[in-house]
Design an enzyme around this catalytic site. Structure first.
Site, mmCIF file in Angstrom:
data_model
loop_
_atom_site.group_PDB
_atom_site.id
_atom_site.type_symbol
_atom_site.label_atom_id
_atom_site.label_comp_id
_atom_site.label_asym_id
_atom_site.label_seq_id
_atom_site.Cartn_x
_atom_site.Cartn_y
_atom_site.Cartn_z
ATOM 1 N N LYS A 82 47.592 67.806 67.902
ATOM 2 C CA LYS A 82 47.620 66.338 67.965
ATOM 3 C C LYS A 82 49.054 65.879 68.214
ATOM 4 O O LYS A 82 49.998 66.427 67.625
ATOM 5 C CB LYS A 82 47.100 65.777 66.633
ATOM 6 C CG LYS A 82 46.928 64.260 66.597
ATOM 7 C CD LYS A 82 46.349 63.828 65.253
ATOM 8 C CE LYS A 82 46.081 62.339 65.153
ATOM 9 N NZ LYS A 82 45.480 61.939 63.877
ATOM 10 N N SER A 157 41.336 59.076 64.267
ATOM 11 C CA SER A 157 42.298 58.973 65.345
ATOM 12 C C SER A 157 42.561 60.263 66.101
ATOM 13 O O SER A 157 43.136 60.231 67.188
ATOM 14 C CB SER A 157 43.623 58.460 64.793
ATOM 15 O OG SER A 157 44.182 59.426 63.898
ATOM 16 N N SER A 181 40.620 60.775 59.874
ATOM 17 C CA SER A 181 40.905 61.048 61.288
ATOM 18 C C SER A 181 40.588 62.449 61.778
ATOM 19 O O SER A 181 40.606 62.685 62.979
ATOM 20 C CB SER A 181 42.357 60.739 61.615
ATOM 21 O OG SER A 181 42.505 59.360 61.745
HETATM 22 N N1 GLN Z 1 40.740 54.996 60.580
HETATM 23 C C1 GLN Z 1 41.686 55.102 59.514
HETATM 24 C C2 GLN Z 1 42.878 54.218 59.776
HETATM 25 O O1 GLN Z 1 42.887 53.646 60.810
HETATM 26 C C3 GLN Z 1 42.121 56.522 59.322
HETATM 27 C C4 GLN Z 1 43.136 56.998 60.284
HETATM 28 C C5 GLN Z 1 43.631 58.366 59.987
HETATM 29 O O2 GLN Z 1 43.021 59.112 59.220
HETATM 30 N N2 GLN Z 1 44.785 58.679 60.540
HETATM 31 O O3 GLN Z 1 43.755 54.083 59.006
#
Ligand code: GLN
Length: 492
Positions: A82, A157, A181
């Site tokens: 990532k 994400s 994410s």
């Molecule tokens: N969807 C969650 C957020 O936007 C989690 C994102 C993540 O785990 N990086 O904060």
């Protein structure tokens, strides 16, 4: 073996074949690069490809094997990273204009460990800007598409990492999970993903979003391969002050499993959960119950769960507002070309242009939650909820080995469908944020299909009991196999 077919082998089996010199690392990596060229125009999982260095590394690994040298556990297989995790010599953009040109001078600990076990880094994958999002649509470089159905989002994400593994564009991948994410895109892309126990995996070299919540986590197409990558990246690291030495050094997956009792909190199936999702997960539970003597289920209630989402967003945004303060165009990040402006103007212009709208929104809300007069009402209150939630989970784990929930409350949705309403996207995290608030490990495993789209089951365990997750995950995988080849780009 036909070039594309080797990509369809279970990854742990491909590792054995490379070890046994039936196939070479170079063949595997070359087949992966060919696959990437074919499907990337439709999927867009990668921000940066690392082609030549990957092939050179694969050749060196093959040479080592031929000379009878010790082959690492990742056996020359390609790993995607990532793009908020540092790989030396390449950009770490966080999918932001802010860091578009930031070339990383060092390797993250997880990357060092992967290289140390002969994993081949094949590229940097797409994400929501600074990992803030649930659909990989908030990327400065454009969205990733779900390889199962390219009209849908891949989750997020870490959508690029999950899509790459799902579409056979990598054997493994790493993501980061602050509030879901890893599990969200694993579920949407019909693969396996783990959020490890807080402190199990070093965060050194991970660009922080909300550091009290997040962990780097692995993706693979099967549970055993996911466990393999976990065992490579986990373990104490002196360079991360929150790192723990409690992760078991020998993560062995025993064949004979003790009977596991699983609590099913009913709150995970209530408000905001689509009918098709809860039905698929409940059907999966009954099939598991019928199929074997190894798992027993009991419905329970964890009333604090209804406060988890607001508490998560207050804490995550507060930490984000502080972590992202360093990107001012002076210490780090994008700088507006106009050199005549005074300091205050430069600062706000750099940040106004460098960050996308969702990141700016979170910085503003987080700053507000931390400001004098509001701190007690928001941040402190959220921390109290976090403590109460943790106590509730501790209590549940006195009675149950594992807890179970859907991974996502809804099915993979259409690209662009929720872009305009951030609250709708935040609501997608109701199933996943409790594990981050409490620091426990959580695994997403495919468990069925609804309306032709994949549904993931989420298993949660007490801290450092990833072994239980993988053992139960393998049962789910064996007893409820999901035909991945039904997806548009999930078979070669
Ligand atoms: N969807 C969650 C957020 O936007 C989690 C994102 C993540 O785990 N990086 O904060």
């Amino acid at each position: 073996m036909a070039k594309q077919r080797i990509l369809e082998l279970p990854v742990w089996e491909a590792a054995d074949k490379i070890r046994g010199q039936e196939i070479t690392s170079e063949e595997y990596v070359a087949a992966t690069l060919k696959r990437i060229r074919e499907v990337e125009p439709d999927v867009h999982a990668y921000i940066t490809l690392i082609e030549e260095p990957a092939l050179t590394q694969a050749q060196a690994i093959d040479k080592k094997i031929r000379r009878g040298g010790d082959l690492g556990r990742l056996a020359g297989l390609p790993v995607a990273i990532k793009d908020n995790i540092c790989v030396r010599g390449f950009t770490t953009t966080c999918a932001s204009k802010m860091l578009e040109n930031f070339v990383t001078p060092y390797d993250a600990t997880v990357v060092e460990r992967i290289l140390g076990e002969d994993g081949v880094i094949i590229g940097k994958t797409n994400l929501d800007e600074f990992a803030m999002g649930t659909s990989t649509e908030y990327s400065y470089f454009g969205p990733t598409k779900n390889p199962w159905d390219t009209s849908k989002v891949p989750g997020g994400s870490s959508g690029g990492s999950a899509a790459a593994v799902s579409a056979l564009e990598a054997a493994f991948a790493l993501g980061s999970d602050t509030g879901g994410s890893v599990r969200s895109p694993a579920s949407f892309c019909c693969i396996v993903g783990l959020k490890p126990t807080y402190g199990a995996v070093s965060r050194y070299g991970l660009v922080s979003y909300a550091n009290s919540l997040e962990q780097i986590g692995p993706f693979a197409r099967d549970v055993r391969s996911c466990a393999l990558l976990t065992s490579v990246i986990a373990g104490y690291d002196a360079r991360d002050s929150t790192s723990s030495d409690k992760f078991p050094a020998d993560l062995v997956l025993k064949r004979s499993l003790p009977k596991l009792t699983i609590g099913v909190p009913r709150e995970f199936f209530e408000e905001g959960v689509q009918e098709g999702v809860s039905k698929t997960v409940r059907d999966a539970i009954s099939r598991l119950e019928k199929a074997g003597v190894k798992l027993s289920f009991e419905e329970i209630s964890l009333p604090m769960l209804k406060y988890a989402l607001p508490a998560y967003y207050i804490i995550a945004m507060s930490e984000a507002s502080s972590n992202l303060a360093r990107y001012d165009g002076i210490r780090y990040g994008y700088r507006v070309p106009d050199r005549t402006l005074d300091w205050g103007t430069v600062f706000s212009k750099d940040r106004g242009v460098g960050f996308g709208a969702e990141v700016r929104r979170r910085i503003m809300l987080g700053t507000y939650a931390l400001s004098a007069g509001y701190f007690d009402q928001y941040y402190l209150k959220a921390q109290k909820i976090r403590t109460l939630l943790r106590r509730e989970f501790d209590g549940a784990f006195k009675r149950f080995d594992l807890l179970l929930a859907p991974s996502m409350p809804i099915l993979p949705f259409g690209l662009g469908e929720k872009m305009e309403d951030p609250l709708q996207l935040y609501m997608c995290d109701i199933e996943t944020v409790p594990a981050n608030l409490t620091g426990i490990p959580s695994l997403s495993v495919p468990c069925g299909v609804s309306e032709g789209l994949p549904v993931g089951m989420q298993l949660m365990a007490p801290p450092f009991r990833e072994d239980l997750l993988f053992q139960a995950g393998r049962l789910v995988e064996d007893l409820l196999p999901v035909d991945r080849s039904a997806g548009e780009f999930t078979h070669a």
